[in-house]
Enzyme design. Structure first.
Site, mmCIF file in Angstrom:
data_model
loop_
_atom_site.group_PDB
_atom_site.id
_atom_site.type_symbol
_atom_site.label_atom_id
_atom_site.label_comp_id
_atom_site.label_asym_id
_atom_site.label_seq_id
_atom_site.Cartn_x
_atom_site.Cartn_y
_atom_site.Cartn_z
ATOM 1 N N ASP A 227 0.814 -1.222 0.000
ATOM 2 C CA ASP A 227 0.000 0.000 0.000
ATOM 3 C C ASP A 227 0.839 1.260 0.000
ATOM 4 O O ASP A 227 0.315 2.360 -0.213
ATOM 5 C CB ASP A 227 -0.857 0.028 1.272
ATOM 6 C CG ASP A 227 -2.187 -0.651 1.077
ATOM 7 O OD1 ASP A 227 -2.760 -0.513 -0.001
ATOM 8 O OD2 ASP A 227 -2.639 -1.316 2.024
HETATM 9 C C1 BGC Z 1 0.075 1.242 6.138
HETATM 10 C C2 BGC Z 1 -0.284 0.027 5.380
HETATM 11 C C3 BGC Z 1 -1.774 -0.030 5.240
HETATM 12 C C4 BGC Z 1 -2.310 1.242 4.639
HETATM 13 C C5 BGC Z 1 -3.803 1.238 4.592
HETATM 14 C C6 BGC Z 1 -0.516 2.453 5.484
HETATM 15 O O1 BGC Z 1 -0.235 3.568 6.248
HETATM 16 O O2 BGC Z 1 1.453 1.349 6.268
HETATM 17 O O3 BGC Z 1 0.204 -1.120 6.019
HETATM 18 O O4 BGC Z 1 -2.129 -1.096 4.437
HETATM 19 O O5 BGC Z 1 -1.881 2.352 5.363
HETATM 20 O O6 BGC Z 1 -4.354 2.359 4.021
HETATM 21 C C1 NOJ Z 2 -1.922 -3.888 5.286
HETATM 22 C C2 NOJ Z 2 -3.068 -3.920 4.334
HETATM 23 O O1 NOJ Z 2 -4.223 -4.381 4.987
HETATM 24 C C3 NOJ Z 2 -2.757 -4.810 3.153
HETATM 25 O O2 NOJ Z 2 -3.804 -4.739 2.227
HETATM 26 C C4 NOJ Z 2 -1.462 -4.432 2.521
HETATM 27 O O3 NOJ Z 2 -1.189 -5.352 1.503
HETATM 28 C C5 NOJ Z 2 -0.345 -4.402 3.537
HETATM 29 N N1 NOJ Z 2 -0.694 -3.551 4.618
HETATM 30 C C6 NOJ Z 2 0.978 -3.950 2.936
HETATM 31 O O4 NOJ Z 2 0.969 -2.615 2.632
#
Ligand code: BGC
Ligand code: NOJ
Length: 812
Positions: free
Chosen positions: A483
């Site tokens: 993400d």
């Molecule tokens: C986090 C990710 C997460 C995303 C969701 C980010 O700030 O680091 O792990 O999946 O936000 O929007």
């Molecule tokens: C958490 C999110 O829920 C998931 O969709 C994503 O793949 C991981 N973070 C890595 O960014």
């Protein structure tokens, strides 16, 4: 250092001190009514949707941490204490919390009084049941008062935490006998209320928080409890609560038992009222009557345990490694159920008002859940697919109550479409039920444009196939699985969301990782085409996959020399390459390309995994990238926003550790696959709980990497794709019992010293009793004998006419 121990026989983790390094929680409820409960009785309850139908209040990020919950206070003379220690924090003579599968038990002992609490959500009702047993273990008669306390949430948890100008004036309650009803907004558009009751006459009650706590007190020293007398307050606006008082006399050795029920009731709109502004309580009374004796509660608890006996019998292993047995047979599968139910909505790190159900998250959660309750997986697949757009893209998240796509976050994550193929293929491989492909499924919840699920998958694959960049790699869009790789975002102002700022798609930024997914799930989609007799389409899909395979291995596109490139940014520059100063190597494409089989014939697969070991490995797990980004890169996005070693910036993102482990099994290195498995495995990290800090019975999302100040510290426990992927890894790749479209395949890949083991697997109604002779081999099936008959290959031919099948495997 440990703060408790596993009790495998009872499937419990026994916490021996309330002062765990972080709250250690459990989840109650498996269908619609859910509770989060910590080892000190903190937590909250909701019905279906942690944002829209929150029953009790919780204050995230409060001090002292984890302060709101559902509490019992015991007043014995001048001493006031709680069986779970909080919120009074009165020192206990004895304390124990047992988190079990769908229930939690607490034991507190103080000055000769013992309080045992069992809390669970029954299998078929929308309520939480708590049985409190108080015992006088002293030689004197005891006159004690018991107080209960819950604080209602005004349903919409988001609004509840912000809109005080309205909310301080809306609260309404009713009280009848021992039942306290929360009916805020029921007069207008809601047709549901909550009830909290106890199966005994009460001395007094409170329903107004200020009367119970006192204006300048808090839950740790409620004034009415200290005074020994609740005030029979009737809330009007402000903060409605429910508190009961029971005055109890206990002779030496005597026990008394009370059942508290917290329930959620919906009435038909035409049947909302009993009389003018008096709510119709009939359904609530019927619910309470189902749990008004110990015997009824015990029976409901037995039913819950029976349900889990059945579920956890579907896949069991018996090996000489207790930790593997414990994780596979109990905790890993349990966590898979929880992630399936919650997606990423409600944990102690996800506030329940944010992310709801993630498209990619829920598709992946299915992988670890589908063998447990395939019918629910089927329904979920349809729900998820209903939030897809006609062109194959998808809403990134949806709300569990409405099942509608969340337009705040919108669409544009390049990987999302392919995960739908992953989930659907897993469902069909598990059940053999290909009829799901013929189901008519809406696009963007619009039934007038419904198409078959097969057509949805076609558009998933087609979208990625037709949205490629300069290297013919898939476009990344807002981000892919990571993400935080926001290559089209270019945000320079604080507060802009990395996920929604900037264009949802750029023509240049590409993802090698999605290329790996394309190979893996393109192949699975082609198999589904074959299953449907669509041989031409299957051939076309395989041709695209073969082309992608070449692109990934090409040193002008996906291959960097010693490992796979991670991506190309919007300027066409490499991300995750030896050419980069920071972020030279990322874990995701190494794990995913190899698990998809890319490079296994050219030696590149082995090279990529060797590079992972050389550059990303730590004693606590494999980091997501190295070297960490030390400065903010506008062209990369959120990944470089985190301090080095945390989260996506070089943290140990547990989710993709199993990808590496699976990849190792694909190239047959059982020793290394298991080494990677062990590093993040809770049963192993239990020993370092003071460093790791999160619950030692389940996985967390992220462990701080080598660059971080607190290397080895876990965060964001429970709701992570790690649960599903690790279960897939250990059950299907390491132990090797993998469901194919044609039947179960057995092809283990274990460490050389693993020893013989057996697996029992119920699959499509047949029970397979599989015993494996390892012979010191890490991989390879020398002999497969099914009911005494030798079979070629690794797949056990599926025969529905059999009830049980005996399978002997000789490795070598
Ligand atoms: C986090 C990710 C997460 C995303 C969701 C980010 O700030 O680091 O792990 O999946 O936000 O929007
Ligand atoms: C958490 C999110 O829920 C998931 O969709 C994503 O793949 C991981 N973070 C890595 O960014």
């Amino acid at each position: 250092m440990k703060f408790g121990h596993f009790d495998d026989e009872h499937r419990e983790y026994v916490i021996e001190t309330p002062k765990t390094p972080l709250p250690w929680i459990n989840y109650l409820g498996s269908k619609e009514f859910f509770t989060l409960i910590s080892n000190t009785c903190g937590g909250y309850t909701f019905y279906k949707d942690a944002k829209l139908l929150r029953l009790t209040r919780y204050r995230y990020n409060d001090v002292p941490m984890d302060i709101n919950g559902k509490y019992f206070y015991i007043k014995d003379g001048d001493t006031v204490w709680n069986p779970g220690w909080k919120p009074t924090q009165t020192d206990l003579d004895e304390y124990e919390c047992r988190h079990g599968i769908g229930y939690s038990k607490f034991k507190g002992v103080k000055n000769g009084v013992k309080a045992d609490v069992l809390t669970f959500v029954p299998v078929n009702d929308n309520c939480e049941v708590s049985k409190l047993v108080v015992t006088n273990d002293s030689s004197e008669e005891k006159n004690i008062s018991i107080f209960s306390y819950v604080e209602w949430c005004l349903w919409n948890a988001d609004d509840d935490s912000r809109n005080f100008q309205r909310n301080f004036s809306t609260g309404e309650v009713e009280v009848k006998g021992s039942a306290i009803y929360h009916k805020t907004e029921y007069r207008e558009r809601r047709n549901h209320y909550a009830v909290y009751s106890v199966n005994a006459p009460i001395t007094a009650f409170d329903t107004a928080r200020d009367s119970f706590l006192g204006l300048y007190h808090y839950a740790g020293n409620p004034e009415a409890v200290l005074n020994g007398k609740l005030t029979n307050s009737m809330a009007s606006g402000w903060s409605p609560i429910a508190a009961h008082q029971l005055d109890v006399t206990l002779k030496p050795g005597e026990s008394k038992s009370y059942v508290f029920v917290l329930g959620y009731i919906e009435n038909p709109v035409e049947d909302k009222w009993e009389s003018h502004n008096v709510i119709n309580k009939k359904p609530a009374e019927a619910l309470l009557a189902k749990y008004d004796t110990d015997a009824k509660v015990d029976a409901a608890f037995a039913e819950l345990n029976d349900q889990w006996d059945k579920l956890l019998n579907i896949y069991t292993v018996d090996s000489s490694n207790d930790k593997v047995n414990r994780m596979v047979n109990i905790w890993n599968q349990y966590q898979c159920m929880v992630t399936f139910n919650m997606s990423r909505s409600a944990s102690y790190y996800e506030s329940g008002i944010g992310r709801g159900m993630g498209f990619r998250d829920s598709c992946q959660d299915l992988l670890g859940f589908v063998h447990l309750i395939p019918d629910r997986a089927r329904e979920r697949i349809i729900d998820i697919a209903s939030t897809q757009f006609e062109d194959g893209r998808a809403y990134h998240q949806y709300q569990p109550l409405t099942k509608k796509g969340n337009s705040d976050i919108g669409s544009g994550f390049g990987d999302d479409p392919l995960w739908l193929i992953a989930g659907t293929s897993a469902y069909i491989r598990e059940t053999g039920d290909a009829t799901i492909l013929d189901e008519m499924v809406p696009f963007d919840n619009d039934a007038s444009v419904a198409q078959t699920l097969m057509e949805h998958l076609r558009r998933s694959f087609g979208y990625v196939d037709t949205h490629r960049g300069p290297h013919r790699l898939p476009l990344i869009g807002r981000a892919d699985w990571n993400d935080c790789l926001n290559l089209n975002c270019h945000s320079t102002q604080p507060g802009e969301s990395f996920q929604t700022f900037g264009p949802s798609e750029g023509p240049v930024a590409e993802s090698v990782f999605i290329g790996g997914m394309f190979v893996k799930y393109g192949n699975e989609y082609a198999d589904l085409c074959d299953l449907k007799g669509l041989t031409d389409e299957a051939a076309k899909v395989r041709a695209s996959v073969a082309e992608m395979n070449e692109i990934l291995l090409d040193s002008n596109a996906g291959w960097d020399g010693e490992w796979f490139v991670r991506a190309y940014d919007s300027y066409g520059n490499k991300v995750g390459s030896k050419e980069c100063e920071e972020g030279k190597i990322f874990i995701e494409p190494q794990g995913f390309c190899v698990l998809a089989g890319v490079g296994t014939e050219t030696g590149q697969a082995q090279k990529a995994l060797d590079s992972v070991k050389e550059h990303l490995d730590t004693k606590y797990g494999v980091m997501i990238l190295q070297p960490a980004y030390t400065v903010y890169h506008e062209e990369l996005g959120e990944v470089s926003s985190y301090p080095p070693g945390y989260k996506e910036n070089a943290g140990i993102f547990c989710h993709n550790n199993p990808w590496v482990s699976i990849a190792e099994t694909v190239i047959g290195r059982g020793d290394r696959a298991f080494e990677v498995y062990k590093k993040t495995c809770p049963a192993y990290t239990e020993e370092i709980s003071e460093i790791h800090r999160t619950e030692p019975y389940i996985y967390c999302q992220m462990v701080a990497g080598a660059d971080a100040k607190f290397h080895g510290e876990g965060k964001n426990s429970w709701l992570t794709g790690t649960a599903a992927w690790t279960f897939v890894n250990i059950s299907q790749y390491i132990l090797g019992v993998y469901p194919t479209l044609k039947g179960l395949s057995v092809d283990p890949c274990v460490p050389a010293d693993f020893g013989d083991f057996s697996v029992k697997r119920v699959y499509r109604g047949v029970e397979y009793d599989i015993s494996v002779k390892q012979n010191g081999a890490q991989k390879g099936v020398k002999e497969l004998i099914v009911d005494g008959v030798k079979v070629e290959g690794t797949v056990i031919p599926y025969d529905a006419s059999k009830k049980t099948v005996k399978v002997e495997v000789v490795m070598g």
